[in-house]
Design an enzyme around this catalytic site. Structure first.
Site, PDB file in Angstrom:
ATOM      1  CB  CYS A 138      -1.253  -0.041   1.323  1.00 15.96           C
ATOM      2  SG  CYS A 138      -2.900   1.141   0.697  1.00 15.96           S
ATOM      3  CG  HIS A 145      -4.059  -3.092   2.356  1.00 16.71           C
ATOM      4  ND1 HIS A 145      -2.873  -2.792   3.420  1.00 16.71           N
ATOM      5  CD2 HIS A 145      -4.652  -2.025   2.131  1.00 16.71           C
ATOM      6  CE1 HIS A 145      -3.173  -1.650   3.459  1.00 16.71           C
ATOM      7  NE2 HIS A 145      -3.823  -1.548   2.696  1.00 16.71           N
ATOM      8  CD  GLU A 189      -2.349  -6.283   4.650  1.00 18.88           C
ATOM      9  OE1 GLU A 189      -2.320  -4.611   5.123  1.00 18.88           O
ATOM     10  OE2 GLU A 189      -1.682  -6.487   3.320  1.00 18.88           O
TER      11      GLU A 189
END
Length: 205
Positions: free
Chosen positions: A82, A186, A188
């Site tokens: 990001c 992202h 994650e």
């Protein structure tokens, strides 16, 4: 052999969620600002959320740009996520203010010219041919984005693998450039797709 990964703690980013996601794919993860640990790790993840300028201020506060540069000089893998991707470029322009980035890649990060900002939610990407990060993922796989700014042109090395996405306008969603990789989305927060991408990165360490 378990790979050791440091998530760089410079006061910005989803540190614990990044740690958990990397541990999920089998990495031994430490969250730290310690330069020695960052230098010794098999992989370094540079997270980032919020404003480009604030992230660069935090990064400079721990000598993070030097940590990144030293690793890359030695061919040691780095993954930006990001805003952690955005700060790898030469500069960011927000609200008319230009902030110098790490300068690993030429070019600027600028506001997306789109009717709805931020670009928030799931989106597909056009993965670069031969990509290792996106290996094993279908073309219609979606990743989770939250951003208003992005790099919208690539003027770096011609042999870099550049993955694009579109939110009203095209922007760079990921780059694989030797030891330096990054994603605008992202991983994650991207469920199984993000886990596959992180596993691909960890396996390449």
């Amino acid at each position: 052999m378990t790979k050791r990964v440091v998530v760089l703690d410079y006061g910005s980013g989803n540190l614990r969620s990044a740690q958990r996601a990397l541990e999920r794919v089998g990495a031994d993860v430490e969250v730290t600002a310690d330069p020695s640990a960052a230098a010794a790790a098999d992989g370094l993840v540079v997270p980032g959320v919020g404003a480009f300028e604030a992230c660069m201020t935090g990064l400079r506060g721990i000598g993070g740009e030097k940590i990144i540069a030293d690793r890359l000089r030695n061919g040691a893998p780095v993954l930006g996520v990001c805003v952690g991707m955005q700060i790898l470029f030469e500069r960011g322009v927000e609200f008319g203010v230009e902030t110098a980035g790490c300068g690993q890649w030429p070019g600027s990060v600028t506001r997306l010219d789109a009717p709805v900002i931020p670009h928030m939610g799931w989106n597909v990407v056009d993965a670069a041919k031969g990509s290792r990060l996106f290996a094993g993922l279908d073309a219609d796989t979606r990743f989770y984005f939250v951003h208003s700014y992005a790099a919208q042109q690539w003027s770096g090395r011609e042999d870099a693998l550049v993955t694009w996405a579109t939110h009203h306008v095209p922007f760079i969603a990921a780059v694989e450039d030797g030891a330096l990789s990054a994603t605008q989305f992202h991983p994650e927060k991207s469920g199984d797709a993000g886990a596959t991408l992180l596993a691909n990165w960890v396996e390449g360490l």
